[in-house]
Each structure stands twice: as C-alpha cells, then as structure tokens.
Design a protein around this motif. Structure first.
Motif, PDB file in Angstrom:
ATOM      1  N   LEU A  79       0.846  -1.187   0.000  1.00 45.46           N
ATOM      2  CA  LEU A  79       0.000   0.000   0.000  1.00 45.46           C
ATOM      3  C   LEU A  79       0.883   1.240   0.000  1.00 45.46           C
ATOM      4  CD1 LEU A  79      -2.741   1.420   0.214  1.00 45.46           C
ATOM      5  CD2 LEU A  79      -2.621   1.118   2.703  1.00 45.46           C
ATOM      6  N   LEU A  80       0.665   2.104  -0.982  1.00 49.82           N
ATOM      7  CA  LEU A  80       1.335   3.394  -1.070  1.00 49.82           C
ATOM      8  C   LEU A  80       0.273   4.480  -0.949  1.00 49.82           C
ATOM      9  CD1 LEU A  80       3.580   2.606  -4.191  1.00 49.82           C
ATOM     10  CD2 LEU A  80       4.145   2.243  -1.775  1.00 49.82           C
ATOM     11  N   SER A  81       0.670   5.633  -0.428  1.00 54.17           N
ATOM     12  CA  SER A  81      -0.319   6.709  -0.257  1.00 54.17           C
ATOM     13  C   SER A  81       0.334   8.058  -0.477  1.00 54.17           C
ATOM     14  CB  SER A  81      -0.944   6.656   1.141  1.00 54.17           C
ATOM     15  OG  SER A  81      -1.856   7.731   1.321  1.00 54.17           O
ATOM     16  N   SER A  82      -0.191   8.807  -1.430  1.00 51.91           N
ATOM     17  CA  SER A  82       0.230  10.192  -1.633  1.00 51.91           C
ATOM     18  C   SER A  82      -0.802  10.909  -2.477  1.00 51.91           C
ATOM     19  CB  SER A  82       1.595  10.267  -2.320  1.00 51.91           C
ATOM     20  OG  SER A  82       1.904  11.619  -2.637  1.00 51.91           O
ATOM     21  N   GLU A  83      -1.319  12.022  -1.949  1.00 50.70           N
ATOM     22  CA  GLU A  83      -2.259  12.826  -2.717  1.00 50.70           C
ATOM     23  C   GLU A  83      -1.592  13.496  -3.911  1.00 50.70           C
ATOM     24  OE1 GLU A  83      -1.179  15.209   1.048  1.00 50.70           O
ATOM     25  OE2 GLU A  83      -1.320  13.133   0.368  1.00 50.70           O
ATOM     26  N   HIS A  84      -0.251  13.523  -3.916  1.00 48.32           N
ATOM     27  CA  HIS A  84       0.455  14.124  -5.055  1.00 48.32           C
ATOM     28  C   HIS A  84       0.417  13.241  -6.294  1.00 48.32           C
ATOM     29  CE1 HIS A  84       1.941  17.343  -2.504  1.00 48.32           C
ATOM     30  NE2 HIS A  84       2.252  16.440  -1.597  1.00 48.32           N
ATOM     31  N   MET A  85       0.003  11.997  -6.140  1.00 45.31           N
ATOM     32  CA  MET A  85      -0.066  11.097  -7.302  1.00 45.31           C
ATOM     33  C   MET A  85      -1.038  11.601  -8.361  1.00 45.31           C
ATOM     34  SD  MET A  85       1.941   8.469  -7.382  1.00 45.31           S
ATOM     35  CE  MET A  85       3.042   7.525  -6.299  1.00 45.31           C
ATOM     36  N   ILE A  86      -2.028  12.421  -7.983  1.00 42.11           N
ATOM     37  CA  ILE A  86      -2.966  12.941  -8.970  1.00 42.11           C
ATOM     38  C   ILE A  86      -2.237  13.765 -10.026  1.00 42.11           C
ATOM     39  CG2 ILE A  86      -3.505  15.004  -7.622  1.00 42.11           C
ATOM     40  CD1 ILE A  86      -5.972  13.058  -9.822  1.00 42.11           C
ATOM     41  N   GLY A  87      -1.088  14.331  -9.673  1.00 46.77           N
ATOM     42  CA  GLY A  87      -0.318  15.134 -10.614  1.00 46.77           C
ATOM     43  C   GLY A  87       0.767  14.371 -11.337  1.00 46.77           C
ATOM     44  N   ALA A  88       0.891  13.068 -11.075  1.00 44.31           N
ATOM     45  CA  ALA A  88       1.928  12.276 -11.727  1.00 44.31           C
ATOM     46  C   ALA A  88       1.507  11.901 -13.145  1.00 44.31           C
ATOM     47  CB  ALA A  88       2.215  11.009 -10.918  1.00 44.31           C
TER      48      ALA A  88
END
Length: 367
Positions: A79-88
C-alpha cells in the motif's frame, strides 16, 4: 501476483489523516499481509514517488529505495499513499511500477465537488503564507492543475491502467462508512477488518484543521505584513512557521473561532459553471451513487465577519513574535508586534471588528 495499491488522494480529502493513522498501524498491517514500505512516522514517505517531473532525482531515488524494500518484503500486498499522485504522469507511473516486477495495480481516489475543493486548496495556501491575495487571483492557476481539475487527470489514469484498476469514491462525510473517515478509508481501501477497532479508536484525528473566515482574515493580515519584510530570495519557511504558530494559538485561545469561510459568490458561480457538467458526466465512475451535492453543488454566500475579543489575538501575536525571535528573525518579529499594536488601536469596547481590520501600510502593500 503481488497487489500494489496506491491511495492517490486527491488533495483535501483527508489524505493526511489517513496517512497518519496508517503510519501508526504499519506493523499491524504488515502482520496482516499489507506492507507500507518507507512510509515514515507521519505517513508522508511516499510523496517523492510522484515527483517524476517536479523532482526527478529524488523521485528516481525513492523508486530505487522502494524496489529494494519490496525485494525484502514477504507481503503479497503493498500500500502506497500520496495525494500528489494525482499530478503524476500515468505513463511514467506505470513504467515505474512495471520495474517492480509482476504485479496488479490498483489506484484509488477520493474526490469532492469543485467549489469546496477550491475553497480548501485556497485556505491551505493561506495557512502556508503562499496566498496573500483574493482567491479569484488563483483561479487560472488552479484551472490548469490536476489537483483541482481532477476529472481529466483521473480519466487519463483510467486510459493507461484500465477501468478495472482505478476506483473512485466521493468524499462525503455524511455517508462515511461507520460514520468516520478512517472507517470509510478502511472500507474503500479494503484493509483488514480485524484492525478496524484499533484504527478507529479515539475517533477521527484533525491533522490539517481548516481556518474560519475570521481566522483567514487574521492570517492574511499577518502574512501581508510578513512577506514584504522577508529579504528577497530568502526561504519563506519562517513565515510558514510563524503563521502555523499564530493559527494554533488562535484556535486554542478564541472562545468562538468564527464562521465558515466562503469564496466570493461570483467565483463560486464561475467554478460551478465550469466544473459541474464534467463532474456530473464523471459520476458513473464512482463506486457508489453520487450525492445530490456532487451532481449539482449548492452555493452559499459567506456571513459578515464577526467581532473577536482582543486579548487572545494579542496573545497569539505575542507567541508568534516570540517564535520568530527564537528562529533568529527579529525583523519579522517586529512586524508581528506592530500588527498587535495596530489591532489594539483599531479595537473597540466589544473587541476587534474584523470588517474594519487595518490594511497594510502603503509601503508594505507595494512591496
């Protein structure tokens, strides 16, 4: 085959609270077959994985560290978690995941209506001192960014990873499973039910509190004075720390923190007109029926700013000035003290009427 699961936010949907709770439960999750590699004690260790274009060297290093950690992890689920992934970039994310070996990918996004999202994004920047102007000045910047314009961003993830690999849930506190964010996140992320009682013990934690309209006015008043006093080219961290101290002291000291902050109505209407059609068309992607507010977000004007007692404001500014001096920022401390004197002079018998909050001096505003 290993499942690699990414909780990808988006921004302002309780991500930090979820991450803090997951970080606390990392050993228990590992014992139940879910690895959270390199997550950090505050649950923020995965943000670097999203920096393909913003911080490529740190991003490459983070993916190398993750690969080594997974080689040593026996768990069949990560499990990975980062709200910044939306911009990847979805293509680059898929390539990076493919280098980790055979796996199934699952990306999971919480989303919310856009006026509320814009409001929260703006308030976050006010708290950090990076927004000192009216919110309308940021509209064009937000309109181009995936943290706000999430519909086409998620559609691109669906295009790259396939619809079966992408799950989307409306961030709707009124319909949280179990009545709490953490319980809802456990259900959405399909985490071990045996850990739910421990995960929800103590209720939801407010990790990133939202300022009220009155607190926003005070934060802006201080930030607009501190920014011109910071030498050009210097790191803005002292201002961020000063505003954090000020906000914390205001929350602790004010008996009535004030009313809910609302965007100006013309901006609310413009955001709604721009985003409501695409959001309604996107609703079929949600894992449960959309709320009425998601399909047609209600708009509401803000109430007039109230009057606050002077003593807690003065105490909060004194605490802020003291911290600035401790950080070796005497010039910023003097600006903070000067604001306290301005508020003292502007206050009436009932306290400080925030509608009459003194504006920065002309030299400060020009700077």
């Amino acid at each position: 085959m290993r499942l690699i699961q990414i909780h990808a936010g988006i921004h302002k949907t309780g991500s930090k609270a979820i991450q803090h709770r997951l970080a606390r439960l990392a050993p228990d999750l590992a014992a139940h077959g879910v690895a959270l590699p390199n997550f950090g004690s505050r649950g923020n260790g995965h943000h670097a994985l999203a920096g393909f274009t913003t911080a490529p060297e740190a991003c490459a290093q983070a993916w190398g560290t993750l690969e080594a950690a997974l080689d040593a992890a026996p768990q069949g689920r990560v499990l990975l978690s980062s709200e910044h992934m939306i911009g990847a970039d979805p293509e680059r994310l898929k390539t990076a995941l493919d280098r980790l070996g055979p796996h199934r990918a699952r990306l999971q996004f919480y989303v919310r209506p856009h006026v509320a999202l814009f409001t929260s994004l703006y308030l976050q920047r006010v708290k950090a001192g990076s927004a000192i102007a009216a919110p309308a000045t940021l509209a064009e910047t937000y309109a181009q960014g995936p943290e706000f314009d999430y519909v086409p961003a998620i559609e691109r993830f669906i295009e790259v990873f396939g619809p079966e690999a992408v799950q989307v849930r409306e961030f709707d506190p009124d319909r949280f499973d179990g009545g709490s964010l953490i319980a809802d996140a456990f259900a959405f992320l399909d985490l071990p039910a045996a850990l739910l009682p421990r995960a929800t013990e103590g209720g939801d934690e407010i990790v990133n509190p939202t300022p009220t309209a009155e607190q926003v006015a005070l934060l802006l008043a201080l930030a607009r004075r501190l920014r011109p006093a910071l030498p050009e080219g210097h790191d803005a961290q002292p201002i961020r720390k000063a505003l954090s101290t000020f906000f914390t002291a205001l929350r602790a000291g004010l008996p009535d923190p004030g009313g809910r902050y609302r965007l100006p109505m013309p901006l609310q209407r413009a955001i709604a007109e721009h985003t409501a059609p695409q959001r309604a068309a996107f609703a079929h992607r949600l894992d449960r029926p959309a709320s009425a507010a998601f399909l047609s977000e209600p708009l509401a004007a803000g109430a007039p700013l109230g009057t606050l007692p002077l003593a807690p404001l003065r105490d909060a500014l004194a605490a802020t000035a003291a911290r600035l001096r401790d950080m070796g920022q005497p010039a910023l401390a003097r600006v903070t003290d000067a604001l306290a004197h301005e508020l003292q002079a502007a206050a009436g018998p009932a306290g400080l009427a925030l509608a009459d909050l003194p504006a920065p001096h002309r030299t400060e505003a020009a700077a």
